[in-house]
Motif scaffolding. Structure first.
Motif, PDB file in Angstrom:
ATOM      1  N   THR A 143      22.211  24.879  -7.195  1.00  0.00           N
ATOM      2  CA  THR A 143      21.054  24.223  -6.582  1.00  0.00           C
ATOM      3  C   THR A 143      19.763  24.975  -6.840  1.00  0.00           C
ATOM      4  O   THR A 143      18.703  24.368  -6.889  1.00  0.00           O
ATOM      5  CB  THR A 143      21.250  24.076  -5.055  1.00  0.00           C
ATOM      6  N   ASP A 144      19.814  26.280  -6.988  1.00  0.00           N
ATOM      7  CA  ASP A 144      18.604  27.034  -7.314  1.00  0.00           C
ATOM      8  C   ASP A 144      18.341  26.896  -8.806  1.00  0.00           C
ATOM      9  O   ASP A 144      18.575  27.811  -9.593  1.00  0.00           O
ATOM     10  CB  ASP A 144      18.762  28.509  -6.936  1.00  0.00           C
ATOM     11  N   THR A 149      15.499  29.750  -2.428  1.00  0.00           N
ATOM     12  CA  THR A 149      15.208  28.365  -2.760  1.00  0.00           C
ATOM     13  C   THR A 149      13.823  28.057  -2.226  1.00  0.00           C
ATOM     14  O   THR A 149      13.588  28.094  -1.021  1.00  0.00           O
ATOM     15  CB  THR A 149      16.243  27.425  -2.103  1.00  0.00           C
ATOM     16  N   ASP A 190      18.316  19.815  -0.544  1.00  0.00           N
ATOM     17  CA  ASP A 190      18.491  21.211  -0.132  1.00  0.00           C
ATOM     18  C   ASP A 190      17.118  21.804   0.145  1.00  0.00           C
ATOM     19  O   ASP A 190      16.290  21.926  -0.755  1.00  0.00           O
ATOM     20  CB  ASP A 190      19.204  21.985  -1.245  1.00  0.00           C
ATOM     21  N   THR A 191      16.862  22.149   1.401  1.00  0.00           N
ATOM     22  CA  THR A 191      15.539  22.631   1.784  1.00  0.00           C
ATOM     23  C   THR A 191      15.570  24.131   2.056  1.00  0.00           C
ATOM     24  O   THR A 191      16.587  24.676   2.490  1.00  0.00           O
ATOM     25  CB  THR A 191      15.023  21.903   3.042  1.00  0.00           C
ATOM     26  N   LYS A 248      22.973  27.828   2.549  1.00  0.00           N
ATOM     27  CA  LYS A 248      22.837  26.399   2.242  1.00  0.00           C
ATOM     28  C   LYS A 248      23.142  26.112   0.771  1.00  0.00           C
ATOM     29  O   LYS A 248      23.895  25.188   0.446  1.00  0.00           O
ATOM     30  CB  LYS A 248      21.415  25.930   2.579  1.00  0.00           C
ATOM     31  N   SER A 249      22.537  26.883  -0.111  1.00  0.00           N
ATOM     32  CA  SER A 249      22.751  26.644  -1.537  1.00  0.00           C
ATOM     33  C   SER A 249      24.198  26.917  -1.935  1.00  0.00           C
ATOM     34  O   SER A 249      24.772  26.199  -2.765  1.00  0.00           O
ATOM     35  CB  SER A 249      21.795  27.518  -2.367  1.00  0.00           C
ATOM     36  N   THR A 298      20.526  15.942   4.271  1.00  0.00           N
ATOM     37  CA  THR A 298      19.696  17.112   4.029  1.00  0.00           C
ATOM     38  C   THR A 298      20.376  18.342   4.606  1.00  0.00           C
ATOM     39  O   THR A 298      21.158  18.237   5.560  1.00  0.00           O
ATOM     40  CB  THR A 298      18.304  16.946   4.672  1.00  0.00           C
ATOM     41  N   THR A 299      20.126  19.482   4.007  1.00  0.00           N
ATOM     42  CA  THR A 299      20.637  20.741   4.541  1.00  0.00           C
ATOM     43  C   THR A 299      19.474  21.550   5.089  1.00  0.00           C
ATOM     44  O   THR A 299      18.380  21.545   4.527  1.00  0.00           O
ATOM     45  CB  THR A 299      21.346  21.564   3.456  1.00  0.00           C
ATOM     46  N   ILE A 338      21.754  14.831  -2.025  1.00  0.00           N
ATOM     47  CA  ILE A 338      21.547  16.006  -1.173  1.00  0.00           C
ATOM     48  C   ILE A 338      20.111  16.482  -1.325  1.00  0.00           C
ATOM     49  O   ILE A 338      19.603  16.608  -2.444  1.00  0.00           O
ATOM     50  CB  ILE A 338      22.471  17.170  -1.578  1.00  0.00           C
ATOM     51  N   ILE A 387      26.309  23.883  -0.844  1.00  0.00           N
ATOM     52  CA  ILE A 387      26.182  22.735  -1.746  1.00  0.00           C
ATOM     53  C   ILE A 387      26.890  23.020  -3.064  1.00  0.00           C
ATOM     54  O   ILE A 387      27.566  22.151  -3.627  1.00  0.00           O
ATOM     55  CB  ILE A 387      24.695  22.395  -1.978  1.00  0.00           C
ATOM     56  N   ARG A 404      20.042  16.909  -5.341  1.00  0.00           N
ATOM     57  CA  ARG A 404      21.224  16.876  -6.169  1.00  0.00           C
ATOM     58  C   ARG A 404      22.013  15.608  -5.869  1.00  0.00           C
ATOM     59  O   ARG A 404      21.989  15.103  -4.743  1.00  0.00           O
ATOM     60  CB  ARG A 404      22.118  18.110  -5.910  1.00  0.00           C
TER      61      ARG A 404
END
Length: 418
Positions: free
Chosen positions: A61-62, A73, A92-93, A21-22, A12-13, A90, A25, A79
């Motif tokens: 990721t978005d 996000t 992504d939080t 973060k995005s 997890t991020t 992954i 990734i 992902r």
């Protein structure tokens, strides 16, 4: 080092808003060539529409249009990608403080947590909050990615100051493995390829670290726990007398001939047979979904638990829980909630808030009678009927629970039994 590429690493991020973060990734996916051509084309077109000179890596990721328009996000974005060495999932939080609950969701099954720190801002409250949640959730590996090193001229002093600050804070938590990597997600430094701008860093890039990291199973292999999900009673002539108890094994191993007990009733029997999707099994283990038949006819229903007689969890109505309050509405004194634990659904009440945790210092602070969103605290909970529980650090499945507001059907809290 030879790695079994069938191994799956879930990570997890987490980090504060705009820590990248995005983008990180996106860089991982882009530089590891894990992007499909149609995805790449769509993101390139969107980047041009937004007036960016190159590819906006965060768009990988978005994925939702509304999120793209707002530039944030909002939810947990999952992902998947594969390298020659390993498979990855992954989570992504979002970084906004009001979405800390999403980090709890994304990290609940993670083997590792990537905590991003902006090299310009250092360790802030959200950094500490996410690190503490990673510790609470017993995530074995934490990688602190000091991002945006390009904005501090790749200075080793900036990186060292952040690592020392984080080390001082982390010494108060139970995290077995912490690693630090200076990166620039935007430029790709130390993400997939080693950075030429930070020759002073002698460690491995992020992707190599993830590929070679040892994955220890988070499944308890000793304590046999089988929460019953449903009772199977086929109506066909050949299975007229069949009575199987179906569910997913939470931990441990079961075999025909094992002496077992059914909780909370306490009745004992012997496993007659274990059936899987493809027929009978000589043994079954977590996390397999199976049907177990017993030698004796015992009244068993959803929410009961089959365990080995010589190794039983605690059956109790009084729980001590580390709780993360996830709802934007505060808790009400002695309010009643539904508690969901394995396949068990009972009514419960928060009897007492023992103390809250000050995220800045990790010190215990007195409770003020109610829980606000993102509060992390120790509480005592009373249930209407016994739950079969283990301590969370010994068994993630039987040691975790959620509270649900009956009026709104919203999940209001997630808890770890201590």
């Amino acid at each position: 080092m030879k790695i079994d590429n069938s191994q799956l690493l879930r990570f997890t991020t987490a980090g504060s808003v705009d820590d990248g973060k995005s983008t990180l990734i996106g860089r991982l996916l882009y530089d590891s060539k894990s992007i499909f051509e149609d995805q790449l084309e769509a993101v390139e077109n969107t980047s041009k529409q937004k007036g960016h000179e190159g590819v906006d890596l965060a768009l990988f990721t978005d994925g939702l249009r509304d999120e793209r328009e707002q530039g944030i996000t909002i939810d947990v974005a999952y992902r998947y990608f594969t390298t020659p060495r390993r498979k990855f999932i992954i989570a992504d939080t979002p970084g906004h403080i009001q979405y800390t609950r999403n980090m709890v969701t994304g990290a609940s099954t993670a083997n590792a947590a990537l905590i991003l720190v902006d090299a310009r801002h250092g360790v802030i409250e959200q950094t500490k909050r996410h690190a503490f949640i990673a510790s609470l959730l017993n995530i074995p590996h934490v990688i602190v990615c000091v991002n945006k090193m390009d904005l501090v001229d790749y200075a080793q002093e900036s990186f060292r100051a952040i690592t020392e600050d984080f080390e001082e804070f982390a010494s108060k938590m139970l995290i077995s493995d912490i690693r630090y990597i200076p990166i620039s997600a935007l430029n790709g430094d130390n993400v997939v390829n080693r950075s030429e701008n930070m020759s002073w860093y002698q460690g491995a890039p992020l992707l190599h670290t993830l590929e070679t990291m040892h994955i220890s199973s988070d499944i308890n292999k000793v304590d046999a726990r089988f929460p019953v999900q449903t009772v199977l009673r086929p109506q066909s002539k050949e299975h007229l007398d069949y009575r199987g108890y179906a569910g997913r094994i939470s931990s441990g191993v079961f075999r025909p001939g094992d002496k077992v007990s059914v909780l909370p009733s306490g009745f004992s029997s012997v496993i007659k047979a274990i059936d899987g999707p493809n027929g009978s099994l000589e043994e079954a283990f977590a996390p397999m979904s199976v049907s177990i038949t017993l030698e004796d006819d015992i009244d068993i229903s959803r929410g009961d638990m089959i365990v080995r007689t010589n190794n039983q969890p605690e059956a109790t109505q009084d729980l001590e829980v580390m709780l993360c309050w996830l709802n934007n509405k505060p808790s009400q004194p002695r309010a009643k909630y539904s508690i969901l634990h394995t396949t068990n659904d009972q009514k419960a009440m928060i009897k007492e808030i023992v103390h809250k945790i000050d995220i800045q210092t990790l010190n215990r602070v007195p409770a003020d009678g109610e829980l606000q969103m993102n509060d992390i605290c120790k509480v005592r909970i009373r249930t209407t009927k016994p739950l079969m529980v283990d301590v969370y650090r010994e068994n993630r499945t039987t040691g975790s629970l959620v509270l649900v507001d009956d009026a709104t059907n919203e999940t209001v809290a997630a808890g770890m039994i201590v």
